[in-house]
Scaffold this motif. Structure first.
Motif, PDB file in Angstrom:
ATOM      1  N   LYS A  40       2.532 -13.622  -2.733  1.00  6.81           N
ATOM      2  CA  LYS A  40       2.612 -12.356  -3.464  1.00  6.81           C
ATOM      3  C   LYS A  40       1.279 -11.942  -4.088  1.00  6.81           C
ATOM      4  CE  LYS A  40       5.386  -9.872  -6.779  1.00  6.81           C
ATOM      5  NZ  LYS A  40       6.469  -9.926  -7.743  1.00  6.81           N
ATOM      6  N   PRO A  41       0.583 -12.795  -4.853  1.00  6.70           N
ATOM      7  CA  PRO A  41      -0.708 -12.372  -5.401  1.00  6.70           C
ATOM      8  C   PRO A  41      -1.762 -12.150  -4.319  1.00  6.70           C
ATOM      9  CG  PRO A  41       0.077 -14.303  -6.559  1.00  6.70           C
ATOM     10  CD  PRO A  41       0.983 -14.086  -5.416  1.00  6.70           C
ATOM     11  N   LEU A  42      -1.712 -12.955  -3.258  1.00  6.34           N
ATOM     12  CA  LEU A  42      -2.672 -12.785  -2.171  1.00  6.34           C
ATOM     13  C   LEU A  42      -2.474 -11.457  -1.456  1.00  6.34           C
ATOM     14  CD1 LEU A  42      -4.971 -14.011  -0.525  1.00  6.34           C
ATOM     15  CD2 LEU A  42      -3.232 -15.006   0.964  1.00  6.34           C
ATOM     16  N   LEU A  43      -1.239 -11.114  -1.158  1.00  4.99           N
ATOM     17  CA  LEU A  43      -0.959  -9.824  -0.519  1.00  4.99           C
ATOM     18  C   LEU A  43      -1.309  -8.662  -1.438  1.00  4.99           C
ATOM     19  CD1 LEU A  43       2.409 -10.617   1.251  1.00  4.99           C
ATOM     20  CD2 LEU A  43       0.181 -10.281   2.315  1.00  4.99           C
ATOM     21  N   ASN A  44      -1.014  -8.807  -2.708  1.00  5.10           N
ATOM     22  CA  ASN A  44      -1.367  -7.772  -3.678  1.00  5.10           C
ATOM     23  C   ASN A  44      -2.877  -7.556  -3.708  1.00  5.10           C
ATOM     24  OD1 ASN A  44      -1.088  -5.884  -5.670  1.00  5.10           O
ATOM     25  ND2 ASN A  44      -0.793  -7.379  -7.305  1.00  5.10           N
ATOM     26  N   PHE A  45      -3.639  -8.638  -3.717  1.00  3.79           N
ATOM     27  CA  PHE A  45      -5.097  -8.544  -3.698  1.00  3.79           C
ATOM     28  C   PHE A  45      -5.585  -7.877  -2.424  1.00  3.79           C
ATOM     29  CE2 PHE A  45      -8.965 -10.544  -2.020  1.00  3.79           C
ATOM     30  CZ  PHE A  45      -9.884  -9.989  -2.891  1.00  3.79           C
ATOM     31  N   LEU A  46      -5.044  -8.257  -1.273  1.00  2.00           N
ATOM     32  CA  LEU A  46      -5.493  -7.676  -0.008  1.00  2.00           C
ATOM     33  C   LEU A  46      -5.207  -6.179   0.071  1.00  2.00           C
ATOM     34  CD1 LEU A  46      -4.523 -10.488   2.498  1.00  2.00           C
ATOM     35  CD2 LEU A  46      -6.807  -9.835   1.729  1.00  2.00           C
ATOM     36  N   ILE A  47      -4.052  -5.778  -0.405  1.00  2.00           N
ATOM     37  CA  ILE A  47      -3.700  -4.349  -0.392  1.00  2.00           C
ATOM     38  C   ILE A  47      -4.634  -3.560  -1.313  1.00  2.00           C
ATOM     39  CG2 ILE A  47      -1.930  -2.687  -1.090  1.00  2.00           C
ATOM     40  CD1 ILE A  47       0.128  -4.771  -0.081  1.00  2.00           C
ATOM     41  N   LEU A  48      -4.825  -4.048  -2.531  1.00  2.00           N
ATOM     42  CA  LEU A  48      -5.700  -3.345  -3.463  1.00  2.00           C
ATOM     43  C   LEU A  48      -7.153  -3.355  -2.991  1.00  2.00           C
ATOM     44  CD1 LEU A  48      -4.239  -4.471  -6.883  1.00  2.00           C
ATOM     45  CD2 LEU A  48      -4.028  -2.247  -5.779  1.00  2.00           C
ATOM     46  N   TYR A  49      -7.579  -4.433  -2.383  1.00  2.00           N
ATOM     47  CA  TYR A  49      -8.948  -4.518  -1.864  1.00  2.00           C
ATOM     48  C   TYR A  49      -9.183  -3.484  -0.763  1.00  2.00           C
ATOM     49  CZ  TYR A  49     -13.163  -6.399   0.255  1.00  2.00           C
ATOM     50  OH  TYR A  49     -14.421  -6.542   0.750  1.00  2.00           O
ATOM     51  N   THR A  50      -8.242  -3.363   0.164  1.00  2.00           N
ATOM     52  CA  THR A  50      -8.417  -2.378   1.243  1.00  2.00           C
ATOM     53  C   THR A  50      -8.366  -0.953   0.709  1.00  2.00           C
ATOM     54  OG1 THR A  50      -6.056  -2.522   1.764  1.00  2.00           O
ATOM     55  CG2 THR A  50      -7.547  -3.867   3.060  1.00  2.00           C
ATOM     56  N   ILE A  51      -7.521  -0.696  -0.280  1.00  2.00           N
ATOM     57  CA  ILE A  51      -7.441   0.659  -0.842  1.00  2.00           C
ATOM     58  C   ILE A  51      -8.732   1.016  -1.571  1.00  2.00           C
ATOM     59  CG2 ILE A  51      -6.322   2.045  -2.632  1.00  2.00           C
ATOM     60  CD1 ILE A  51      -3.707   0.673  -1.851  1.00  2.00           C
ATOM     61  N   PHE A  52      -9.205   0.135  -2.446  1.00  2.00           N
ATOM     62  CA  PHE A  52     -10.366   0.477  -3.259  1.00  2.00           C
ATOM     63  C   PHE A  52     -11.680   0.395  -2.498  1.00  2.00           C
ATOM     64  CE2 PHE A  52      -7.397  -0.387  -6.791  1.00  2.00           C
ATOM     65  CZ  PHE A  52      -7.477   0.861  -7.378  1.00  2.00           C
ATOM     66  N   THR A  53     -11.760  -0.388  -1.435  1.00  2.00           N
ATOM     67  CA  THR A  53     -12.977  -0.348  -0.626  1.00  2.00           C
ATOM     68  C   THR A  53     -13.016   0.931   0.199  1.00  2.00           C
ATOM     69  OG1 THR A  53     -11.911  -1.692   1.063  1.00  2.00           O
ATOM     70  CG2 THR A  53     -13.369  -2.822  -0.486  1.00  2.00           C
ATOM     71  N   GLY A  54     -11.867   1.494   0.489  1.00  2.00           N
ATOM     72  CA  GLY A  54     -11.830   2.779   1.177  1.00  2.00           C
ATOM     73  C   GLY A  54     -12.354   3.907   0.306  1.00  2.00           C
ATOM     74  N   PHE A  55     -12.132   3.844  -0.987  1.00  2.00           N
ATOM     75  CA  PHE A  55     -12.621   4.866  -1.906  1.00  2.00           C
ATOM     76  C   PHE A  55     -14.106   4.720  -2.210  1.00  2.00           C
ATOM     77  CE2 PHE A  55      -8.098   5.147  -3.429  1.00  2.00           C
ATOM     78  CZ  PHE A  55      -7.876   6.398  -2.872  1.00  2.00           C
ATOM     79  N   LYS A  56     -14.647   3.516  -2.007  1.00  2.00           N
ATOM     80  CA  LYS A  56     -16.055   3.260  -2.313  1.00  2.00           C
ATOM     81  C   LYS A  56     -16.907   3.411  -1.054  1.00  2.00           C
ATOM     82  CE  LYS A  56     -17.197  -0.293  -4.126  1.00  2.00           C
ATOM     83  NZ  LYS A  56     -17.855  -1.347  -4.809  1.00  2.00           N
TER      84      LYS A  56
END
Length: 71
Positions: A40-56
């Protein structure tokens, strides 16, 4: 052995049994069980990482993954 170490040993055994019982009761009827606690924390991190790297798009920080994982 002194009296103090015997009491510490007894308390440690009690704590170990309480933790083991709590663990069994918590993940008894779960299909994934303990694996879900790690996923759960790993998937949460991966999802947030892909979203926020897309904005940057413009800037690139090589330590972004480590910084976002530590927060």
């Amino acid at each position: 052995m002194t009296i103090w170490t015997k009491m510490e040993n007894r308390n440690f055994d009690l704590l170990k049994e309480l933790v083991k019982t709590r663990f069994k009761l918590r993940y008894n009827n779960s299909i994934l069980g303990f694996i879900w606690v790690l996923m759960k924390p790993l998937l949460n991190f991966l999802i947030l990482y892909t979203i926020f790297t897309g904005f940057k798009l413009g800037s690139h920080d090589p330590a972004f993954a480590a910084i976002s994982l530590s927060v």
